[in-house]
Every structure is written in structure tokens, then in C-alpha cells.
Scaffold this motif. Structure first.
Motif, PDB file in Angstrom:
ATOM      1  N   VAL A 167      -0.319   9.230  17.312  1.00  0.00           N
ATOM      2  CA  VAL A 167      -0.433  10.558  16.728  1.00  0.00           C
ATOM      3  C   VAL A 167      -0.918  10.402  15.287  1.00  0.00           C
ATOM      4  O   VAL A 167      -0.550   9.438  14.604  1.00  0.00           O
ATOM      5  CB  VAL A 167       0.935  11.290  16.769  1.00  0.00           C
ATOM      6  N   PRO A 168      -1.792  11.311  14.793  1.00  0.00           N
ATOM      7  CA  PRO A 168      -2.194  11.234  13.386  1.00  0.00           C
ATOM      8  C   PRO A 168      -1.010  11.596  12.510  1.00  0.00           C
ATOM      9  O   PRO A 168      -0.324  12.588  12.746  1.00  0.00           O
ATOM     10  CB  PRO A 168      -3.309  12.268  13.270  1.00  0.00           C
ATOM     11  N   SER A 169      -0.762  10.801  11.486  1.00  0.00           N
ATOM     12  CA  SER A 169       0.424  11.016  10.654  1.00  0.00           C
ATOM     13  C   SER A 169       0.106  11.907   9.463  1.00  0.00           C
ATOM     14  O   SER A 169      -1.037  12.291   9.230  1.00  0.00           O
ATOM     15  CB  SER A 169       0.967   9.676  10.156  1.00  0.00           C
ATOM     16  N   THR A 170       1.123  12.219   8.706  1.00  0.00           N
ATOM     17  CA  THR A 170       0.956  12.961   7.456  1.00  0.00           C
ATOM     18  C   THR A 170       0.908  12.003   6.265  1.00  0.00           C
ATOM     19  O   THR A 170       1.149  12.398   5.129  1.00  0.00           O
ATOM     20  CB  THR A 170       2.119  13.946   7.261  1.00  0.00           C
ATOM     21  N   ARG A 171       0.573  10.733   6.514  1.00  0.00           N
ATOM     22  CA  ARG A 171       0.611   9.702   5.474  1.00  0.00           C
ATOM     23  C   ARG A 171      -0.786   9.333   4.999  1.00  0.00           C
ATOM     24  O   ARG A 171      -1.694   9.113   5.790  1.00  0.00           O
ATOM     25  CB  ARG A 171       1.307   8.448   6.012  1.00  0.00           C
ATOM     26  N   ILE A 172      -0.906   9.245   3.679  1.00  0.00           N
ATOM     27  CA  ILE A 172      -2.130   8.762   3.059  1.00  0.00           C
ATOM     28  C   ILE A 172      -1.867   7.356   2.518  1.00  0.00           C
ATOM     29  O   ILE A 172      -0.800   7.073   1.980  1.00  0.00           O
ATOM     30  CB  ILE A 172      -2.577   9.710   1.922  1.00  0.00           C
ATOM     31  N   ILE A 173      -2.831   6.463   2.715  1.00  0.00           N
ATOM     32  CA  ILE A 173      -2.768   5.108   2.175  1.00  0.00           C
ATOM     33  C   ILE A 173      -3.722   5.047   0.984  1.00  0.00           C
ATOM     34  O   ILE A 173      -4.871   5.495   1.067  1.00  0.00           O
ATOM     35  CB  ILE A 173      -3.171   4.057   3.228  1.00  0.00           C
ATOM     36  N   TYR A 174      -3.244   4.500  -0.122  1.00  0.00           N
ATOM     37  CA  TYR A 174      -4.071   4.489  -1.325  1.00  0.00           C
ATOM     38  C   TYR A 174      -3.736   3.290  -2.205  1.00  0.00           C
ATOM     39  O   TYR A 174      -2.699   2.638  -2.030  1.00  0.00           O
ATOM     40  CB  TYR A 174      -3.877   5.785  -2.127  1.00  0.00           C
ATOM     41  N   ASN A 175      -4.627   2.999  -3.149  1.00  0.00           N
ATOM     42  CA  ASN A 175      -4.391   1.984  -4.169  1.00  0.00           C
ATOM     43  C   ASN A 175      -4.204   2.689  -5.502  1.00  0.00           C
ATOM     44  O   ASN A 175      -5.160   3.223  -6.072  1.00  0.00           O
ATOM     45  CB  ASN A 175      -5.565   1.012  -4.285  1.00  0.00           C
ATOM     46  N   ALA A 176      -2.975   2.697  -6.000  1.00  0.00           N
ATOM     47  CA  ALA A 176      -2.705   3.331  -7.284  1.00  0.00           C
ATOM     48  C   ALA A 176      -3.164   2.420  -8.417  1.00  0.00           C
ATOM     49  O   ALA A 176      -3.026   1.196  -8.353  1.00  0.00           O
ATOM     50  CB  ALA A 176      -1.214   3.632  -7.426  1.00  0.00           C
ATOM     51  N   MET A 177      -3.702   3.048  -9.482  1.00  0.00           N
ATOM     52  CA  MET A 177      -4.118   2.321 -10.682  1.00  0.00           C
ATOM     53  C   MET A 177      -3.410   2.963 -11.873  1.00  0.00           C
ATOM     54  O   MET A 177      -3.658   4.129 -12.188  1.00  0.00           O
ATOM     55  CB  MET A 177      -5.638   2.398 -10.837  1.00  0.00           C
ATOM     56  N   ARG A 178      -2.514   2.253 -12.507  1.00  0.00           N
ATOM     57  CA  ARG A 178      -1.718   2.818 -13.598  1.00  0.00           C
ATOM     58  C   ARG A 178      -2.605   3.197 -14.782  1.00  0.00           C
ATOM     59  O   ARG A 178      -3.263   2.347 -15.378  1.00  0.00           O
ATOM     60  CB  ARG A 178      -0.631   1.847 -14.028  1.00  0.00           C
ATOM     61  N   TYR A 179      -2.572   4.481 -15.122  1.00  0.00           N
ATOM     62  CA  TYR A 179      -3.460   5.022 -16.157  1.00  0.00           C
ATOM     63  C   TYR A 179      -3.109   4.528 -17.561  1.00  0.00           C
ATOM     64  O   TYR A 179      -3.914   4.654 -18.491  1.00  0.00           O
ATOM     65  CB  TYR A 179      -3.374   6.555 -16.152  1.00  0.00           C
ATOM     66  N   ASP A 180      -1.907   3.938 -17.735  1.00  0.00           N
ATOM     67  CA  ASP A 180      -1.425   3.588 -19.068  1.00  0.00           C
ATOM     68  C   ASP A 180      -1.725   2.142 -19.464  1.00  0.00           C
ATOM     69  O   ASP A 180      -1.299   1.686 -20.529  1.00  0.00           O
ATOM     70  CB  ASP A 180       0.084   3.839 -19.163  1.00  0.00           C
ATOM     71  N   VAL A 181      -2.431   1.396 -18.600  1.00  0.00           N
ATOM     72  CA  VAL A 181      -2.723  -0.005 -18.894  1.00  0.00           C
ATOM     73  C   VAL A 181      -4.206  -0.286 -18.667  1.00  0.00           C
ATOM     74  O   VAL A 181      -4.857   0.324 -17.828  1.00  0.00           O
ATOM     75  CB  VAL A 181      -1.874  -0.964 -18.019  1.00  0.00           C
ATOM     76  N   ALA A 185     -10.212   9.976 -10.413  1.00  0.00           N
ATOM     77  CA  ALA A 185      -9.981   8.756  -9.621  1.00  0.00           C
ATOM     78  C   ALA A 185      -8.741   7.960 -10.068  1.00  0.00           C
ATOM     79  O   ALA A 185      -8.853   6.785 -10.405  1.00  0.00           O
ATOM     80  CB  ALA A 185     -11.219   7.869  -9.645  1.00  0.00           C
ATOM     81  N   PRO A 186      -7.551   8.563 -10.033  1.00  0.00           N
ATOM     82  CA  PRO A 186      -6.354   7.784 -10.373  1.00  0.00           C
ATOM     83  C   PRO A 186      -6.019   6.745  -9.309  1.00  0.00           C
ATOM     84  O   PRO A 186      -5.247   5.824  -9.577  1.00  0.00           O
ATOM     85  CB  PRO A 186      -5.268   8.851 -10.452  1.00  0.00           C
ATOM     86  N   TRP A 187      -6.578   6.902  -8.128  1.00  0.00           N
ATOM     87  CA  TRP A 187      -6.386   5.965  -7.018  1.00  0.00           C
ATOM     88  C   TRP A 187      -7.747   5.472  -6.531  1.00  0.00           C
ATOM     89  O   TRP A 187      -8.775   6.113  -6.751  1.00  0.00           O
ATOM     90  CB  TRP A 187      -5.728   6.641  -5.813  1.00  0.00           C
ATOM     91  N   ILE A 188      -7.712   4.372  -5.795  1.00  0.00           N
ATOM     92  CA  ILE A 188      -8.771   4.112  -4.823  1.00  0.00           C
ATOM     93  C   ILE A 188      -8.341   4.857  -3.571  1.00  0.00           C
ATOM     94  O   ILE A 188      -7.316   4.536  -2.955  1.00  0.00           O
ATOM     95  CB  ILE A 188      -8.942   2.614  -4.532  1.00  0.00           C
ATOM     96  N   PHE A 189      -9.082   5.876  -3.216  1.00  0.00           N
ATOM     97  CA  PHE A 189      -8.735   6.692  -2.056  1.00  0.00           C
ATOM     98  C   PHE A 189      -9.088   5.927  -0.785  1.00  0.00           C
ATOM     99  O   PHE A 189     -10.246   5.567  -0.565  1.00  0.00           O
ATOM    100  CB  PHE A 189      -9.473   8.033  -2.110  1.00  0.00           C
TER     101      PHE A 189
END
Length: 538
Positions: free
Chosen positions: A295-309, A502-506
Motif C-alpha cells: 500500500v502507498p504510505s503517508t511517509r516521505i523519505i528525505y535528506n535533511a541539511m541543517r541550515y545552521d552549519v 531546498a532545506p532537504w534533498i527531496f
């Protein structure tokens, strides 16, 4: 990858039946609809909308194998679906959702708006905790306050944003009044997805460590035995307020490697396994003891990139990381086509999804140019990733790192992490304790953009990696207006800003693919919950 690759159509064909049809149809977004007065056609005080129970005396054990063991047994002190799948067997909320995503009543028999900033829940009579004590309105108010107020019940709950906008609760005669800091347009959707109810006196009479290793809920299963990091064993609650469960004894264990889980299933050692990889779909389907449920989930997979560093403090560098990724190739070659591309935090079908915002196209030369313009040429970055928590998580991370590393002016490597340790760093409310760059997944069972954006991408979000004053302002405005076209438009605007910044790699929308023993009936859910009360013998 094996020589024989499965495309999405083949994979769904293996899944078979209604699950495959649901997967092809995708999430429609209908799961967040509810009447504001709770008059959803469920007039019986015992109608929970559930489809389990009924086999009250038979011996029918079942085992569920996830990729990770729970981090705690305290239902209000975690942020992991793997933990939630364990604790929800013993604990319940005021509202819940059925397998189709419709809001149903659980410990509340009625829910209604009583003012611009207040709602009221009428508490079900005759419900008992596992220790034999009767559920009260005081228990419900305490449970809500333990999540949204600091220090209640000895806890700083990492779930406060899951009840976003809720400021507190007070007990009334057989009911609870809940207050918000504004209109809170999705408050009933929040309570249908979050807030398990605990007994006030039980929590207050034990220390935090005891609450983390014991359970006292109102649900269909009672804790029988807990061996930390090894297994959790439940027994059927014969005094459950609905019909007792069909499953007599329920065991949760874990295996990080998908191959181990598949071996256990086909050998009859477990009954439900998570995240069956595409290359093993045929093996699960072809075995006489097992089947697939997808079943398609309600979950997104992403690569977060911390904006403060550095180098991720530069929007141009973050955009470059998205252009460096060939997302189509990752979905084709790593996930065998069994995923959807994303280009914004909100999934298609959710309130606030912006259909005019597409995924970033692969463009290596543009990525290299943006890196130069950002002033970060020569940067060395490390992508932290869990192993075995999400479908092909390590392989996705390795593909991302390899593609970034192919840029002339960036070096990228992968660091494998224990999921519970990584999740602990991300859920402590302190952005600086988290890795600079990490792969993670986020499930949103409310079907509303706010419950992804607020916790992950606003300044005060519980798991935030990003801060933007305009995003904060627009989200505050959206949460203080009634649900409708105007609010939907504001959320779409936020999604466009976040795409551009682009705070993430989507990455991708995850599909939930389970292996299921032929000895039992069970339906996969879009919200990734494994409800053992819905398990019954074939």
C-alpha cells in the motif's frame, strides 16, 4: 541489484488483490475529513469502527517482525512508528482511524467544537485500565497535558507538535475540554492520529524508567513480558471494552536485515514482516506459507541539511545537492520503480500539496555551478543513514552519496547509524545535537501539510533542520484559519517556498510492502500502523 528487476506494476501484481488496487490508486487525501461535531454516523456508544476481535477463547498466537525494536514502552515519549506499532497494542486514543483512514471513536463517544478555541470530548463509560481501574476524565486531561505542557508527569514530551496548537485540557463531568491557541482547523484529525491515554495515578506513582519498561493502557493487549532490545510479548486483554482480540498472544521482535525477515517469514517463524525489498517479492509471493500486502504510505523519505552549519547554510548549495541527484535513477535502480518522486515536503493528495511544484531534475553541471556560487567548492560532507528502518534506506543513501561524490567540487560519504540512536538525536528538541546531513523518513497520518512542515521545517519544530521567518509566519496564519480554500492556498505557497529554498534533498514517497503469513487475515494500512486487533485466523 539482482538481474531480474521488478517494476512497480509487477511488484503490485505480486501484492495482489485489494492491496495492489489501493497502491495503484494512491492516497486520495480523504483520510482527514471529519464532521466538526463528531456526528459521523457512529451513534452507538460502543462503535469504534474496528474490524477485529470476536475469537475470544481460541489459542491463536501471532508474531510481528519489524526492522527495529521499540525505544521505549512510554507511548508519549518517542517519535518512531516502530515504537508506536508496539505501544498502540496496549494504549488507545480518544479517536483513531480505520484502515481506510476514516476517523472513528475510541475512548471518546462524542467530539464537538464548543468555541473558536475550544473543543469537547465525551469520555466513554466503563473502560478499564489493565490494572483494573476505571478510565476517568482526569486521566484523559492529564494525558493531553503531559504531551503539550512542560514537566507534566515528569516528561518533556517529544510529541508536543503532534498536537500542534493545543494548549491544555481540563476534566469536566464525564468529558474533557481542550483549548487551543487559535482555530486549530485540524484538531480532530490530530487526535485521530496522536495522543494515547495513560492513567494519571499510575504514571505519577512510578519513575520515568518504570513507565518506559511497563504498560498500563486500556487497549486489547496487556504486556506479558518485555526483554529490552529483544522482544515484547503481549497477552489478550479478556476484559477489553470491545470484543476481545482474536490473537491470544502477540510477540514483537526485530531484524534489521530484510533478508533475515524474509527468511523468517517463509520458514514460518513470524507472521508479518515490514519492508519487503523488490528483489524478494517473488520469493514471498511464491512461498506457500506467505503472501505480499502492499500500500502507498503517508511517509516521505528525505535528506535533511541543517541550515545552521556550513555548507548547508547556503540555499544555493542545498539546491545544488538536489540537482546532483538523479532521483529517477534511484527510484528505478534502487527501488525498482516502487516509489514516487517528490519535490516538496507535502505528498500528493494531502491538503496543501502544490501541483505546480515538481521534483528537481538531474543536472550535474548546474549543481557544480551552484556549488561554486555558494562559495563551498571542495566541501566534504557525510550522509548519516539508518539501516533497515525504511525500505532500502542504506541503498538510497549510498546512491545519493555516490551521485554527489561524482561532482567535481564536493566529496560525500555515508555513515551507517543505529536508528534509535539517530532518532534520539533528532527528537531531543535541540537542533545542534543532530547530524549536519541525514536520511530520515516522516509519516503524516493527518493528510495535512502542516503536520510535516511544522515539526520538520519551522524554527521551533520538534525535529527541525530549518528556519525561515516567512515560512513560520505563513504556517502560523494557516493554523489560525478554518480549513478551506484560503488555508489550502497558504499551505501551497509554503510548499513552493520550501521547494525553492531546498532545506532537504527531496527523495521519494515510500510504499509499505509487508510479507504476511497465509495463516492469518490482515490488511496493510497507509499510515504504517500494524493493528494486531485487526488480525484474525483465515
Amino acid at each position: 541489484m539482482p538481474d531480474e528487476r521488478l517494476n512497480r506494476r509487477t511488484y503490485l501484481k505480486f501484492a495482489g488483490g485489494a492491496a495492489a488496487s489501493a497502491a495503484l490508486a494512491g492516497c486520495t487525501g480523504g483520510g482527514n475529513n471529519q464532521n466538526q461535531d463528531g456526528t459521523d454516523g457512529q451513534t452507538s456508544s460502543t462503535d469504534s469502527g474496528g474490524d477485529g476481535g470476536g475469537n475470544t477463547t481460541g489459542d491463536f498466537p501471532a508474531t510481528i517482525t519489524q526492522g527495529q525494536m521499540p525505544s521505549t514502552l512510554d507511548p508519549q515519549n518517542h517519535r518512531e512508528t516502530t515504537t508506536d506499532n508496539v505501544v498502540l497494542q496496549a494504549y488507545e486514543g480518544l479517536l483513531s482511524r480505520n484502515a481506510d483512514g476514516k476517523i472513528i471513536k475510541k475512548l471518546a463517544t462524542k467530539y464537538e467544537r464548543t468555541g473558536d478555541k475550544t473543543v469537547k470530548f465525551t469520555i466513554r463509560d466503563g473502560v478499564k485500565f489493565h490494572n483494573g481501574d476505571t478510565l476517568t476524565a482526569e486521566d484523559v486531561a492529564f494525558s493531553i497535558n503531559r504531551i503539550v505542557k512542560s514537566g507534566v508527569g515528569g516528561l518533556e514530551s517529544p510529541q508536543s507538535d503532534q498536537l500542534s496548537g493545543v494548549t491544555g485540557a481540563k476534566a469536566m463531568d464525564g468529558a474533557v475540554e481542550v483549548t487551543s491557541d487559535g482555530v486549530n482547523p485540524i484538531i480532530f484529525a490530530l487526535f485521530a492520529s496522536y495522543c494515547d491515554i495513560m492513567q494519571k495515578s499510575w504514571v505519577e506513582s512510578h519513575d520515568k524508567n518504570y513507565v518506559a519498561k511497563n504498560m498500563n493502557g486500556t487497549g486489547p493487549f496487556k504486556l506479558k513480558n518485555y526483554t529490552e532490545d529483544v522482544k515484547v510479548v503481549f497477552e489478550r486483554n479478556e476484559d477489553y471494552w470491545q470484543e476481545p482480540a482474536s490473537v491470544s498472544e502477540l510477540t514483537f521482535n526485530a531484524a534489521k536485515e530484510s533478508s533475515t525477515r524474509v527468511n523468517q517469514l517463509v520458514n514460518g517463524e513470524t507472521d508479518i514482516i515490514v519492508n519487503v525489498p523488490p528483489q524478494d517479492a517473488g520469493r514471498v509471493k511464491g512461498n506457500s506459507k506467505s503472501r505480499l500486502a502492499a500500500v502507498p504510505s503517508t511517509r516521505i523519505i528525505y535528506n535533511a541539511m541543517r541550515y545552521d552549519v556550513k555548507p548547508f547554510d547556503s540555499p544555493k548549495f542545498r539546491q545544488a545537492m538536489n540537482y546532483a541527484i538523479d532521483l529517477q535513477s534511484i527510484i528505478k535502480n534502487v527501488l525498482s520503480g516502487f516509489a514516487d518522486q517528490t519535490g516538496q515536503p507535502t505528498l500528493k493528495g494531502f491538503t496543501g500539496y502544490n501541483s505546480e511544484v515538481g521534483p528537481y531534475p538531474a543536472n550535474k553541471k548546474k549543481a557544480e555551478r551552484l556549488v561554486e556560487e555558494s562559495g563551498n567548492a571542495g566541501a566534504t560532507i557525510t550522509l548519516h543513514t539508518p539501516v533497515g528502518r525504511y525500505l532500502k534506506d542504506l541503498e538510497i543513501a549510498q546512491a545519493v552519496a555516490q551521485q554527489i561524490d561524482q561532482l567535481k567540487n564536493v566529496n560525500c560519504s555515508v555513515q551507517q547509524r543505529d536508528f534509535n540512536a539517530l532518532a534520539g538525536e533528532l527528537t531531543d528538541g535541540k537542533i545542534k545535537t543532530g547530524p549536519h546531513f541525514y536520511l530520515i523518513g516522516w509519516g503524516n497520518a493527518t493528510f495535512d501539510a502542516s503536520q510535516t512542515i511544522i515539526p520538520l521545517l519551522t524554527t521551533d519544530g520538534a525535529l527541525t533542520s530549518y528556519s525561515n521567518e516567512k515560512v513560520d509566519k505563513l504556517m502560523k496564519e494557516a493554523q489560525n484559519m478554518p480549513d478551506g480554500d484560503k488555508r489550502n492556498g497558504k499551505l501551497k505557497e509554503v510548499n513552493k517556498i520550501l521547494h525553492d529554498q531546498a532545506p532537504w534533498i527531496f527523495l521519494n514517497r515510500q510504499y509499505s510492502v509487508y510479507g504476511v503469513s497465509q495463516r492469518l487475515k490482515w490488511q496493510a494500512r497507509r499510515d504504517e500502523r500494524i493493528d494486531a486487533y485487526a488480525i484474525s485466523p483465515k
